[in-house]
Design an enzyme around this catalytic site. Structure first.
Site, PDB file in Angstrom:
ATOM      1  N   HIS A   1       9.421  -3.616  -2.430  1.00 37.84           N
ATOM      2  CA  HIS A   1       8.576  -3.915  -1.270  1.00 37.84           C
ATOM      3  C   HIS A   1       9.429  -4.362  -0.096  1.00 37.84           C
ATOM      4  O   HIS A   1      10.424  -5.076  -0.269  1.00 37.84           O
ATOM      5  CB  HIS A   1       7.577  -5.029  -1.619  1.00 37.84           C
ATOM      6  CG  HIS A   1       6.614  -5.346  -0.508  1.00 37.84           C
ATOM      7  ND1 HIS A   1       5.486  -4.600  -0.270  1.00 37.84           N
ATOM      8  CD2 HIS A   1       6.636  -6.318   0.439  1.00 37.84           C
ATOM      9  CE1 HIS A   1       4.840  -5.112   0.778  1.00 37.84           C
ATOM     10  NE2 HIS A   1       5.530  -6.144   1.220  1.00 37.84           N
TER      11      HIS A   1
ATOM     12  N   HIS B   1       2.857  12.427 -16.659  1.00 36.29           N
ATOM     13  CA  HIS B   1       2.053  11.277 -16.229  1.00 36.29           C
ATOM     14  C   HIS B   1       2.751  10.580 -15.063  1.00 36.29           C
ATOM     15  O   HIS B   1       3.958  10.388 -15.079  1.00 36.29           O
ATOM     16  CB  HIS B   1       1.870  10.285 -17.380  1.00 36.29           C
ATOM     17  CG  HIS B   1       1.141  10.873 -18.540  1.00 36.29           C
ATOM     18  ND1 HIS B   1       1.027  10.230 -19.757  1.00 36.29           N
ATOM     19  CD2 HIS B   1       0.466  12.049 -18.672  1.00 36.29           C
ATOM     20  CE1 HIS B   1       0.334  10.985 -20.587  1.00 36.29           C
ATOM     21  NE2 HIS B   1      -0.013  12.095 -19.957  1.00 36.29           N
TER      22      HIS B   1
ATOM     23  N   CYS C   1       4.783   0.088   2.929  1.00 31.77           N
ATOM     24  CA  CYS C   1       5.300  -1.204   3.414  1.00 31.77           C
ATOM     25  C   CYS C   1       6.506  -1.051   4.326  1.00 31.77           C
ATOM     26  O   CYS C   1       6.631  -1.774   5.316  1.00 31.77           O
ATOM     27  CB  CYS C   1       5.616  -2.125   2.238  1.00 31.77           C
ATOM     28  SG  CYS C   1       6.839  -1.466   1.077  1.00 31.77           S
TER      29      CYS C   1
ATOM     30  N   ASP D   1       0.816  -1.210   0.000  1.00 28.53           N
ATOM     31  CA  ASP D   1       0.000   0.000   0.000  1.00 28.53           C
ATOM     32  C   ASP D   1       0.852   1.264   0.000  1.00 28.53           C
ATOM     33  O   ASP D   1       0.395   2.323   0.418  1.00 28.53           O
ATOM     34  CB  ASP D   1      -0.920   0.007   1.218  1.00 28.53           C
ATOM     35  CG  ASP D   1      -0.151  -0.081   2.526  1.00 28.53           C
ATOM     36  OD1 ASP D   1       1.100  -0.136   2.480  1.00 28.53           O
ATOM     37  OD2 ASP D   1      -0.787  -0.076   3.592  1.00 28.53           O
TER      38      ASP D   1
END
Length: 329
Positions: free
Chosen positions: A246, A323, A143, A140
């Site tokens: 992560h 972007h 981590c 999310d």
């Protein structure tokens, strides 16, 4: 892995690096040097060979481009007139087994949103005294903070409070955490890090190591390297696993199914049994391909649909177009 000796103003340090790797870059080497010398990458001058000759450092090239040999000695000095000549950054990660991926930090969320997902399967490794458990946290964007919350509070919901710890420490230490270290203005870094969508990395791990007075060792799943934050400063150690984009925590339990209240997450820094067990856990995760190589994975811009290869192209696309939402194919 090959031993490389770093001779620098603080002394002599030996690190192990895969010199033949195509994924370990010159930038990674510079971060290793930074971790042991506190000389910012932009201020480093490296010399090798005999007599020593200056190396041309192109951060994005593989480390093999430097032509280093096993047992090579690198002489590390700081460029005169650099912004760090009069004060040292202490937000460093020490590496003993290769290039540092948490530093640079995982891809900033403004450029690439987290796309990896942790498996529900929990890895365990039996060691003397119990079972090491892979404590998986949600993907999310928090981590790292959730993992630190598990380690020091047994509560991953402490993530937002831990973000404020980072913000406070950066505000308090203007010389330590300047723009050269943060890579952007102090104000924008603090604002970004206060948001739950922003990833943490090496700077945050270094802050937490000092805040909790505990060495934090990050184990890279893909390469097996150890990145030590607060090395040789504290008597305790905590361990996190890093998969490329992560972080998860590691804890010691009496049994694999023991309630988390019975888990131990901070260990004596001299306990090599725990550290070796955690490295075995990382190896098991690698064997199951539970890591992401940010240099080569396939991405898609979720705004315009353009296909991209790796973090570098994602950053460039974000710079060219504005972007900022990316997903993995």
């Amino acid at each position: 892995m090959a031993p490389i000796r770093l001779r620098h103003p603080k002394g002599v340090t030996t690190v192990d690096i895969d010199l033949a790797s195509d994924t370990i870059t010159v930038r990674d080497l510079q971060q290793i040097v930074f971790s042991h010398t506190e000389i910012a990458p932009s201020s480093q001058e490296l010399k090798a060979g005999y007599p020593p000759h200056a190396l041309t450092l192109v951060p994005d090239l593989p480390i093999s481009s430097l032509g280093l040999q096993r047992g090579e000695q690198l002489v590390v000095t700081e460029a005169r007139g650099s912004s760090t000549s009069h004060h040292r950054a202490t937000t460093s990660a020490s590496s003993t087994a290769g290039a540092i991926k948490p530093a640079p930090a995982p891809v900033a969320p403004q450029v690439l949103k987290q796309v990896a997902s942790s498996s529900d399967a929990v890895e365990t490794v039996r060691v003397d005294g119990g079972v090491l458990v892979h404590r998986v946290v949600p993907d999310d964007n928090s981590c790292l903070f959730s993992s630190i919350g598990i380690i020091f509070a047994q509560d991953m919901s402490a993530a937002q409070q831990l973000r404020q710890v980072v913000a406070t420490e950066i505000r308090k230490n203007e010389l330590t955490y300047d723009e050269a270290v943060l890579g952007q203005s102090r104000e924008s870094y603090i604002a970004a890090m206060s948001k739950p969508s922003t990833w943490g990395g090496a700077i945050e791990l270094a802050i937490f190591a000092d805040h909790f007075q505990t060495e934090i060792t990050s184990i890279d799943v893909e390469s097996g390297r150890l990145d030590r934050f607060g090395e040789s400063k504290y008597s305790n150690r905590a361990i996190v696993l890093y998969s490329g984009i992560h972080y998860d925590a590691v804890s010691l339990a009496p049994t694999s199914d023991a309630p988390t209240d019975f888990h131990e997450t901070v260990f004596d820094v001299k306990n090599e049994v725990i550290l070796q067990g955690a490295r075995e856990m990382a190896a098991k995760l690698k064997a199951k391909k539970k890591f992401t190589n940010t240099a080569t994975f396939d991405l898609k811009c979720e705004i315009c649909g353009k296909g991209l290869k790796g973090e570098k192209e994602a950053r460039q696309h974000a710079k060219d177009t504005g972007h900022s939402q990316f997903g993995e194919y």
